[in-house]
Design an enzyme around this catalytic site. Structure first.
Site, PDB file in Angstrom:
ATOM      1  N   ASP A   1      34.024  52.008  39.858  1.00 16.52           N
ATOM      2  CA  ASP A   1      34.000  52.101  41.320  1.00 16.52           C
ATOM      3  C   ASP A   1      32.791  52.912  41.753  1.00 16.52           C
ATOM      4  OD1 ASP A   1      36.692  51.905  43.517  1.00 16.52           O
ATOM      5  OD2 ASP A   1      34.762  52.708  44.135  1.00 16.52           O
TER       6      ASP A   1
ATOM      7  N   PHE B   1      42.035  51.842  48.048  1.00 16.91           N
ATOM      8  CA  PHE B   1      43.435  51.944  48.470  1.00 16.91           C
ATOM      9  C   PHE B   1      44.373  51.200  47.506  1.00 16.91           C
ATOM     10  CE2 PHE B   1      46.601  49.603  51.211  1.00 16.91           C
ATOM     11  CZ  PHE B   1      47.562  50.606  51.198  1.00 16.91           C
TER      12      PHE B   1
ATOM     13  N   TYR C   1      33.558  37.742  55.595  1.00 14.37           N
ATOM     14  CA  TYR C   1      34.480  38.294  54.593  1.00 14.37           C
ATOM     15  C   TYR C   1      35.377  37.192  54.036  1.00 14.37           C
ATOM     16  CZ  TYR C   1      38.219  41.096  52.543  1.00 14.37           C
ATOM     17  OH  TYR C   1      39.138  41.633  51.680  1.00 14.37           O
TER      18      TYR C   1
ATOM     19  N   GLY D   1      32.756  54.336  44.708  1.00  9.71           N
ATOM     20  CA  GLY D   1      33.228  55.223  45.779  1.00  9.71           C
ATOM     21  C   GLY D   1      33.588  56.619  45.302  1.00  9.71           C
TER      22      GLY D   1
END
Ligand code: UDP
Length: 319
Positions: free
Chosen positions: A31, A11, A146, A33
């Site tokens: 990346d 994003f 996280y 993804g």
């Protein structure tokens, strides 16, 4: 300039890539993804998508050597992962970050490390100054893995800076906009959008009085670009966000209004959504003085406007 953006297909990364491409730069993204969020760039000669991980040291090093500036954004992010796969969160966010910093140090490349407002945990004293305390719960609560992983990444940044690496740390506060997650998964905005698209009840957790400072993506990206380019930012930790607080109930009302959906608010228990291994944060507010002073950016997109842009993007995707 040549810019490496790890996690550039995500994003924030995809919007940052757009910004650097728009200004005439060459961008390499690394990346694991899908290319969904950067598919509009695939034919651009100044854009290079390397589908690989930050654990492939040879690949990582070859990219770092090629580039003048590095944004390290590759991370496992999203509440669903904190609870479902804490190992991946810790491994990628700590060990992956170390790989990037070690190689950037070896080749003396500046790194912007993208951290998070989660680092402050549930410190009740808002607004949070960049040097304020981190207040976290037990290590048995997966939610905190996280926050801990990103804080460890920040510590590595400070350690490498002591060894001479030029580094900047930025902490985002609930950035949102087009391309945020997938509908129904991830963050509150995309969960609400899924419900609005189907005219279902909007699930507000608890009494909806918890607040967030929702920061529109374009504002966050202007600040992120400045963090990489402004020499004054070097060695700093900088909150990126608006300090305008919105309760989750207000967010739900705004989204119902903007979408025109027939949905109504439904209050639900926290455990019914996230299970027991979770703790919500009541308020999360940045001090933004450093962002204004050092980066020269104000996050001033009104919520209603940002929500409209985001809603329209997701609605178009759903058609
Ligand atoms: N939230 C909610 N309904 C949902 C999902 C989330 O009311 O269906 C609330 C959640 O309890 C939290 C806020 O929205 O207070 C923001 O949650 P999100 O997962 O987007 O990220 P966070 O800011 O907590 O990291």
């Amino acid at each position: 300039m040549r810019v490496l953006i790890t996690g550039g297909a995500g994003f924030l990364g995809s919007h940052l890539t757009d910004a650097f491409i728009r200004e005439g730069n060459e961008v390499f993204i690394l990346d694991t993804g899908s290319s969904f969020k950067i598919r509009h760039l695939l034919d651009n000669a100044r854009f290079h998508f390397v589908h690989d991980t930050v654990f492939n040291l040879e690949m990582l090093e070859s990219l770092i050597i090629k580039c003048d500036l590095i944004y390290h954004m590759a991370a496992v992010v999203g509440v669903e992962h904190y609870v479902a796969d804490p190992y991946a969160v810790l491994n990628v966010n700590i060990n992956g970050t170390q790989n990037v910093l070690r190689l950037a140090h070896k080749h003396n490349r500046k790194v912007v490390f993208t951290s998070t407002s989660e680092v402050y945990g549930r410190n009740p004293k808002v607004p949070w100054d960049e040097d304020d305390d981190r207040v976290l719960g037990s290590t048995r609560i997966d939610r905190w893995c996280y926050s801990t992983s990103k804080a460890a990444g920040e510590h590595f940044c400070h350690a490498y800076r002591k060894m001479g690496l030029p580094v900047v740390i930025v902490r985002y506060f609930n950035a949102y906009g087009p391309r945020l997650d997938r509908v129904d998964v991830g963050r509150v905005l995309t969960i609400f959008i899924g419900q609005l698209l189907r005219n279902e009840p909007i699930t507000v957790i608890g009494d909806g009085s918890q607040t967030r400072c929702f920061t529109y993506i374009d504002d966050a990206i202007r600040a992120t670009v400045a963090a990489g380019l402004k020499p004054e930012a070097e060695g700093e930790i900088i909150n990126i966000g608006t300090d305008v607080e919105t309760t989750i109930s207000e967010l739900a009302e705004t989204m119902i209004r903007v979408s025109g959906a027939a949905s109504k608010i439904k209050f639900v228990a926290e455990e019914s959504v996230y299970g027991k291994s979770y703790e919500d944060i009541q308020r999360r507010v940045p001090r933004v003085e450093k962002m204004h002073r050092i980066l020269g950016v104000k996050a001033d997109t009104p919520l209603e406007e940002g929500v409209r842009q985001t809603w329209e993007w997701f609605r178009a995707m759903a058609q």
